[in-house]
Write an enzyme that holds these catalytic residues in place. Structure first.
Site, PDB file in Angstrom:
ATOM      1  N   ASP A  67      -8.756 -52.931  -3.680  1.00 53.96           N
ATOM      2  CA  ASP A  67      -8.209 -52.866  -5.042  1.00 53.96           C
ATOM      3  C   ASP A  67      -8.516 -54.125  -5.828  1.00 53.96           C
ATOM      4  O   ASP A  67      -8.982 -55.120  -5.274  1.00 53.96           O
ATOM      5  CB  ASP A  67      -6.686 -52.612  -4.997  1.00 53.96           C
ATOM      6  CG  ASP A  67      -5.966 -53.570  -4.055  1.00 53.96           C
ATOM      7  OD1 ASP A  67      -6.533 -54.612  -3.697  1.00 53.96           O
ATOM      8  OD2 ASP A  67      -4.824 -53.274  -3.674  1.00 53.96           O
ATOM      9  N   ASN A 134       7.666 -52.683  -0.859  1.00 56.22           N
ATOM     10  CA  ASN A 134       8.036 -51.346  -1.329  1.00 56.22           C
ATOM     11  C   ASN A 134       7.244 -50.237  -0.632  1.00 56.22           C
ATOM     12  O   ASN A 134       7.336 -49.078  -1.005  1.00 56.22           O
ATOM     13  CB  ASN A 134       7.840 -51.249  -2.853  1.00 56.22           C
ATOM     14  CG  ASN A 134       6.374 -51.359  -3.258  1.00 56.22           C
ATOM     15  OD1 ASN A 134       5.491 -51.480  -2.410  1.00 56.22           O
ATOM     16  ND2 ASN A 134       6.117 -51.296  -4.556  1.00 56.22           N
ATOM     17  N   HIS A 136       3.898 -50.009  -0.498  1.00 58.41           N
ATOM     18  CA  HIS A 136       2.583 -49.656  -1.044  1.00 58.41           C
ATOM     19  C   HIS A 136       1.460 -50.046  -0.099  1.00 58.41           C
ATOM     20  O   HIS A 136       1.583 -50.969   0.697  1.00 58.41           O
ATOM     21  CB  HIS A 136       2.385 -50.220  -2.458  1.00 58.41           C
ATOM     22  CG  HIS A 136       2.130 -51.702  -2.542  1.00 58.41           C
ATOM     23  ND1 HIS A 136       2.190 -52.381  -3.738  1.00 58.41           N
ATOM     24  CD2 HIS A 136       1.821 -52.631  -1.611  1.00 58.41           C
ATOM     25  CE1 HIS A 136       1.905 -53.651  -3.521  1.00 58.41           C
ATOM     26  NE2 HIS A 136       1.687 -53.833  -2.250  1.00 58.41           N
ATOM     27  N   GLU A 141       1.380 -47.222  -5.350  1.00 63.51           N
ATOM     28  CA  GLU A 141       2.791 -47.585  -5.475  1.00 63.51           C
ATOM     29  C   GLU A 141       3.684 -46.373  -5.204  1.00 63.51           C
ATOM     30  O   GLU A 141       3.225 -45.227  -5.279  1.00 63.51           O
ATOM     31  CB  GLU A 141       3.055 -48.090  -6.903  1.00 63.51           C
ATOM     32  CG  GLU A 141       2.219 -49.305  -7.309  1.00 63.51           C
ATOM     33  CD  GLU A 141       2.696 -50.614  -6.672  1.00 63.51           C
ATOM     34  OE1 GLU A 141       3.367 -50.586  -5.624  1.00 63.51           O
ATOM     35  OE2 GLU A 141       2.377 -51.671  -7.238  1.00 63.51           O
TER      36      GLU A 141
HETATM   37  P1  PGA Z   1       1.158 -59.699   1.203  1.00 61.22           P
HETATM   38  O1  PGA Z   1       0.941 -58.392   0.337  1.00 61.22           O
HETATM   39  O2  PGA Z   1       0.140 -59.662   2.298  1.00 61.22           O
HETATM   40  O3  PGA Z   1       0.885 -60.833   0.240  1.00 61.22           O
HETATM   41  O4  PGA Z   1       2.546 -59.667   1.713  1.00 61.22           O
HETATM   42  C1  PGA Z   1       0.799 -57.180   0.980  1.00 61.22           C
HETATM   43  C2  PGA Z   1       0.671 -56.084  -0.037  1.00 61.22           C
HETATM   44  O5  PGA Z   1       1.276 -56.177  -1.119  1.00 61.22           O
HETATM   45  O6  PGA Z   1      -0.006 -55.099   0.245  1.00 61.22           O
END
Ligand code: PGA
Length: 240
Positions: A67, A134, A136, A141
């Protein structure tokens, strides 16, 4: 889904890097799916060490990132383009890398082109994923439905808050992104989901054992035939 609980973040990073190294050794022209965020940084550090030691050769490897914010300038310190160059691509001999283009004039056209590019390379052999608090994966999302293909999507309020740590101010966090969709991710032959820290324990529990629902996007991974969830003890707090 297979669960691999590692003692700490370093062990988790070593384990993930080892799996990537083994894939590159057995299939030197493999296609990797890569992720940004804090979690995979240790894995990338391990891969750089292995490369420096002559233990892995990326000269025929292709990578597709999950992404990118949209819009965002590649030159921005917060772009995933910049993140990947800094944390991995500029430090190894990788042949080809692709990230959704945050400067593309048209988001929908960029999504379609990205999807086609992945297909033209024969699909992804191994996809690395982080997980949001959350639930995702990529920027898929929580919502009312899973989105299949690479798509242009608003970021969840909780994601904007979580990612504000990388920006001078929360108001600077882009509100939209381009992300591989769930079918795009599912076409990968193998998936590794990484999570570290107690803050991820609830999402990991729901991803592994909760109902399969677009409200917890990672739960859909229960349907993929080859997923390994590599977590440290803190992230495994609710599943052990
Ligand atoms: P993080 O993010 O590795 O910075 O915890 C993970 C994500 O949001 O997919």
């Amino acid at each position: 889904m297979k669960l691999s609980v590692q003692k700490n973040y370093e062990a988790l990073s070593r384990e993930c890097a080892k799996i990537i190294r083994e894939l590159v050794a057995s299939k030197p022209n493999c296609v990797l799916g890569l992720a940004t965020g804090s979690t995979p940084v240790g894995t990338y550090e391990q891969l750089i060490h292995m490369y420096d030691a002559g233990d892995v050769d990326f000269s025929r490897v292709t990578a597709f990132n999950l992404d990118e914010y949209f819009p965002i300038k590649k030159s921005s310190d917060q772009s995933y383009y910049h993140f990947m160059r800094k944390n991995l691509f500029d430090r190894i001999n990788i042949a080809q890398t692709f990230i959704p283009d945050g400067e593309a004039p048209d988001a929908a056209a960029e999504c379609a082109a990205y999807e086609e590019k992945i297909a033209a390379h024969g699909g992804i052999d191994l996809q690395i994923l982080g997980i949001g608090n959350n639930g995702h994966i990529g920027f898929n999302e929580p919502g009312d439905a899973f989105v299949a293909a690479t798509n242009y999507t608003p970021l969840d309020e909780s994601t904007i808050k979580a990612n504000a740590r990388f920006f001078a101010d929360e108001s600077e966090v882009p509100r939209y992104a381009v992300t591989m969709g769930i079918r795009t991710i599912f076409r990968a032959g193998k998936i590794i989901l990484l999570a570290s820290g107690a803050g991820k324990a609830d999402a990991i529990f729901k991803a592994l054992h909760g109902p399969i629902t677009p409200q917890m996007p990672a739960s859909v991974l229960q349907l993929h035939p080859d997923v390994t969830v590599i977590v440290d003890e803190d992230a495994a707090g609710l599943v052990k």
